[in-house]
Scaffold this motif. Sequence first.
Motif, short mmCIF file in Angstrom:
data_model
loop_
_atom_site.label_atom_id
_atom_site.label_comp_id
_atom_site.label_asym_id
_atom_site.label_seq_id
_atom_site.Cartn_x
_atom_site.Cartn_y
_atom_site.Cartn_z
N GLU A 621 -4.53 -37.56 -7.49
CA GLU A 621 -4.26 -38.20 -8.81
C GLU A 621 -5.45 -38.12 -9.72
O GLU A 621 -6.32 -38.75 -9.24
N ASN A 622 -5.44 -37.48 -10.79
CA ASN A 622 -6.43 -37.17 -11.72
C ASN A 622 -6.37 -38.22 -12.83
O ASN A 622 -5.59 -38.63 -13.01
N ASP A 623 -7.89 -38.61 -13.02
CA ASP A 623 -7.98 -39.94 -13.97
C ASP A 623 -7.13 -40.94 -13.35
O ASP A 623 -6.58 -41.73 -14.39
N ALA A 624 -7.33 -41.20 -12.02
CA ALA A 624 -6.34 -42.29 -11.40
C ALA A 624 -6.80 -43.64 -12.21
O ALA A 624 -5.98 -44.58 -12.38
N SER A 625 -7.86 -43.96 -12.53
CA SER A 625 -8.43 -45.14 -13.00
C SER A 625 -9.73 -45.04 -13.80
O SER A 625 -10.38 -43.71 -13.78
N VAL A 626 -10.15 -45.86 -14.62
CA VAL A 626 -11.13 -45.80 -15.66
C VAL A 626 -12.18 -47.04 -15.12
O VAL A 626 -11.65 -48.15 -15.04
N VAL A 627 -13.42 -46.69 -14.45
CA VAL A 627 -14.13 -47.68 -14.16
C VAL A 627 -15.36 -47.56 -14.95
O VAL A 627 -16.07 -46.20 -14.89
N ALA A 628 -15.78 -48.56 -15.76
CA ALA A 628 -16.99 -48.62 -16.49
C ALA A 628 -17.10 -47.27 -17.34
O ALA A 628 -18.10 -46.48 -17.46
N GLY A 629 -16.03 -46.88 -17.86
CA GLY A 629 -15.83 -45.77 -18.74
C GLY A 629 -15.94 -44.51 -18.06
O GLY A 629 -15.53 -43.60 -18.86
N ALA A 630 -16.00 -44.25 -16.96
CA ALA A 630 -15.83 -42.84 -16.20
C ALA A 630 -14.41 -42.84 -15.73
O ALA A 630 -14.16 -43.85 -15.00
N ARG A 631 -13.78 -41.65 -15.68
CA ARG A 631 -12.84 -41.54 -15.04
C ARG A 631 -12.81 -41.12 -13.42
O ARG A 631 -13.70 -40.12 -13.33
N ILE A 632 -12.05 -41.71 -12.84
CA ILE A 632 -12.07 -41.41 -11.47
C ILE A 632 -10.83 -40.65 -10.92
O ILE A 632 -9.83 -41.19 -11.33
N SER A 633 -11.14 -39.81 -10.07
CA SER A 633 -9.83 -39.14 -9.80
C SER A 633 -9.67 -39.58 -8.17
O SER A 633 -10.55 -39.54 -7.51
N GLN A 634 -8.40 -39.53 -7.73
CA GLN A 634 -8.15 -40.01 -6.30
C GLN A 634 -7.42 -38.78 -5.53
O GLN A 634 -6.65 -38.36 -5.89
N LEU A 635 -8.15 -38.93 -3.94
CA LEU A 635 -7.38 -37.89 -3.18
C LEU A 635 -6.91 -38.87 -2.42
O LEU A 635 -7.63 -39.51 -1.57
N ARG A 636 -5.58 -38.57 -1.83
CA ARG A 636 -4.78 -39.15 -0.83
C ARG A 636 -4.60 -38.57 0.08
O ARG A 636 -3.87 -37.48 -0.27
N CYS A 637 -4.89 -38.73 1.70
CA CYS A 637 -4.22 -37.81 2.60
C CYS A 637 -3.51 -38.63 3.45
O CYS A 637 -4.12 -39.68 4.02
N SER A 638 -2.36 -37.81 3.91
CA SER A 638 -1.63 -38.70 5.10
C SER A 638 -1.06 -37.66 6.06
O SER A 638 -0.69 -36.82 5.76
N ARG A 639 -1.34 -38.09 7.20
CA ARG A 639 -0.86 -37.26 8.49
C ARG A 639 -0.75 -38.28 9.48
O ARG A 639 -1.20 -39.19 10.00
N ASP A 640 0.70 -38.02 10.05
CA ASP A 640 1.05 -38.71 11.39
C ASP A 640 1.09 -40.06 10.85
O ASP A 640 0.79 -40.95 11.84
N GLY A 641 1.40 -40.27 9.74
CA GLY A 641 1.35 -41.85 9.33
C GLY A 641 -0.07 -42.55 9.44
O GLY A 641 -0.30 -43.70 8.85
N ARG A 642 -1.17 -41.78 9.55
CA ARG A 642 -2.32 -42.32 9.32
C ARG A 642 -2.85 -41.93 7.86
O ARG A 642 -2.69 -40.67 7.48
N GLU A 643 -3.42 -42.55 7.10
CA GLU A 643 -3.58 -42.29 5.51
C GLU A 643 -5.05 -42.69 5.46
O GLU A 643 -5.75 -43.38 5.99
#
Lengths: 931, 197
Positions: A621-643
Amino acid sequence: MKLLKPSWVSQNGKPIFSVDIHPDGTKFATGGQGEDSGKVVIWNMAPVLREEDEKNENVPKMLCQMDNHLACVNCVRWSNNGLYLASGGDDKLVMVWKKAAFIGPSTVFGSSSKLANVEQWRCVTILRNHTGDVMDVAWSPHDVWLASCSVDNTIVIWNARKFPEIVTTLKGHTGLVKGLTWDPVGKYIASQADDHSLKVWRTMDWQLDTNITKPFSECGGTTHVLRLSWSPDGQYLVSAHAMNNSGPTAQIIERDGWKTNMDFVGHRKAVTVVKFNPKIFKKKQRNGSAPKPSCPYCCCAVGSKDRSLSVWLTSLKRPLVVIHDLFDKSIMDITWTLNGLGMLVCSMDGTVAFLDFSQDELGDPLNEEEKNTIHQNIYGKSLAITMETQLSSTIIENPEMLKYQQERPGAQTTSRVQGAGLENQTPKLTNVVNGESLEDIRKNLLKKQVETRTADGRRRITPLCIAQLDTGGTPALNSVGQKSNLLLTAASKIEPMKALDSRFTERSKATPGVTSAPVNLGISPLDSSDSEDKVQKAPPLAKRKTDMEAAEVVEKRKKGRPRKDAKMMMAVPQAYPQVQDGSPKPGQTSPTISLKLHAPAIQKSFTIQVGTDPVMYLEVENDASVVAGARISQLRCSRDGREWDTVLPSRIATATGSSDVVAVACEDRTLSVFSACGRRLLPSIMLPAPISTLHCSAFFVMALTASATLSVWDVQKQVALVKNESLHSILSGSDATVSHSMLTDQGVPVVGLSNGKSFCFSSAMETWNLIVDKQDALVQCADFRNCLSSQDALGSTGPLAATQGRTLSASRLASRLSSAPHHLQQGMTLAFLEQQLSSALVLRSTAEYRHWLLIYTRFIVNEGYEQRLRELCKDLLGPVHKSSSSSWEPTVLGLRKRDVLAEVLPVIGQNLRFQRLFTEYQDQLEIVRLK
Amino acid sequence: MAKVQVLNVAVLDNPSPFGNPFQFEITFECMEDLPEDLEWKIIYVGSAESEEYDQTLDSVLVGPVPAGRHMFVFQADAPNTALIPESDAVGVTVVLITCTYRGQEFIRIGYYVNNEYTDAELRENPPLKPDYGQLQRNILASNPRVTRFHINWEGCSEKMEDSENVDPAPNAMLPPSCPPGKAPPLGLMPDNSMDCL
């Protein structure tokens, strides 16, 4: 059991021919006769289930109605993933509907009903092929195919991934085909027709598997439909109208041998519809009683022309319940809720009935896992079933989707309130275009609209675009998903895999950035709702600015879409102080400007599936949130129910992973590598140019940049295997482009070009080696069929096979047709096999090397190439006596050469001509072993 | 399935003097980019008795049409009074909006139009020769009659075999069903006007 007849579910008293509950259980569809057309209506399930919702005026009952069918609708069916609705009718058409995400409530223009549609379902495809009324439609397991049957005596199998493509037409019935059902395992489809037959067709080759006529020989063609059903465990197929001793029955057909020994008896008139409960049950354990090991059983509902309904458990000899006089006319269709406890029944008399069972009555439903275990016990681990295990993750998805669904009504009510301001006769358009309300636009539309004259003097008006469709999004997402999935080339040929892919891309689309707050973002110093606010507020600011600059450009853009418009780009930095300097301009930064590869566009969010066992999903998820003016992208990985998840400071262009690592390339040309558990393994690698394609395999990471250079690293040893190697040598001199690429388990990069050639780069030799050429005459003419043993016949699996794909099987076909003289073909086959062998060697693909070596040996043994055989054996044996000067390598690709020789020798022994050679090497091998 | 769906037609400047131009604000939605223009027409049915008095008031091309929701205002001059039979000038008639793509009509929207004198005196004793200057045109905007036809969106105007694609008769519009509570606001509708419909 509770019984309810919701009187409000009515199509103005006209017959209702079909009913189907949505897989998520929140709505259901009915189909039947409309005013002067066919009609499909989507209803809210909540008022059926709960009395307070039925009384609450704010809970809509009807969600959407569609009058698009020109004649009576005979069947409505939701796809298994719930995204689509298929309807078939007397107008010979099958329509496929999809929910439009962006539009608020509106009426159907020109329809007499003034009720607003709460949801918008839009026909996305119209399937025309039948020459008569369509009687039944059915989605295959995993929505790979859609089948429709018709009074034109045919069944059409549509490719549900690529409408309106027809996979095949099943011909053979000699009467009106009135019912269809898929085998839950995916191996068969069954159809029942007025020609006194029930036919079972194989999905593998779409041929007739069996034709059952005996139980139907006495039947008259008197029912409107013959909806048969397959039990969820796949063991039983139950037909509609059959006869036994002149009495109407529902025939039970066993999968094992298609035996027809049992039937459901008792209805006084023909059975129109049979529907199995989707759940498998086991007996409810009563407190106190000793737990008895009981067989799981299925539950089946049977509806008849005699207006009565019976419900059977396969563990009981008598029906669980029979309900008479439920309707005034014949029962037409039955549908179960996915949890197996609710049932809707519709009738020709235009009413529906809802039955609510308790677990005490039906038993304990098995969960998906137990159901899969049953499937696996019966059928082994077929692909369809492994898919189903993966599908069980969709159950985890549902709460998310549910949450999303719950958020939506809120948004809709607000838009409804705004809409009330407009006049009644117009649909309630609530769009605000660039800050200007639709009202304002409409006032000046006549003056503002652009009118020109064509060359022949006619008036031409350029219409004002007031909303964009979100139809284009899916293919784009898909293509990226596939691109980063190329490691799976072999697997992606298997259709159900794609089904899963598309589901996931759909899902990522369905969760726009605004609604999914990054709650897991551990490092966010701000309250997440706060940052969400900012995201929401910023775009309108930008929009108003644009509006002043360009009053003419009136476009409503969906929030969160990548902004391509130049003007928008200018406006955006106003809202976001941090300017992205790394916007990808392919080629600009690259030193060799002559070569450019396609760089993927940055997307707001995407999901990809990596690997099959275990399955891993990467969500970006790109530009998932804005923190102190900087845009943060998020990478989430899930495998076998582990995330796990992590954040990156730049927008993610592409992501991929293997069982050992996950690699992510960002817009700012950095490449980050994480371990399987999300630990960063390396500081960001700076790429020489924006990324084009990224692959991972085991601990190897391969990056193909937009400036056409290739790098491969071994992350575990932290060494470069290939360093910025230019694709110049394989791309120059032709206008071919890179069409696919992959990385083998051994870290050998393979690049396929659009001209059908594929190359791999040998890091030892530092050369590009041609491994596949689809135009190669050798491939076309090589014939080694008689060298294939039965176990080889299935072909090899590995990187070489993945790259060469179907060319090989095609070549075998071609060879049958070719009329080349024998000696020429012999030479070609020899050359081809040697090419395969050396390719497997350079690809470091052990299994394939062994596979081709055996075929090669068989071939040279059969054809009597003694010199070659001798050389081969010599190399495999090596020097019998140790000498320091020998440079002989005892292993090849991890195989001990002498073990390979031991395997090859029996093949040599098959040709008496090589008796000497055989004995010679057998003896030497023995000597070596004794040492 | 039609690639173009008409979502709404708003009748502007209604009611209005007979000589005013017709104005329809049309909102439609398009499923995918259309390579060719849409052609819209306004047809005024001059007489219930015969098609020969039908007047095409104007036809206009609309394009380019990318996928999405669009709107435009279609304005066309009032009918040429010389072409209207005198006996049919006053009373109920029909105005049609049609849209064609690649020469195939896929939607036909019909409105009932009531032409009457505003002046009570004239209404009681209408002049033999209609006084168009005094006539008011009232389009029954709340009750459009919409007929949709299936066309071949991909190919050119070659007719498909299906019977539903046969062009409808120009007067295929059905009479409005006037539920008691929703009587049209234009008084009585003369029985004979139904004949044409």
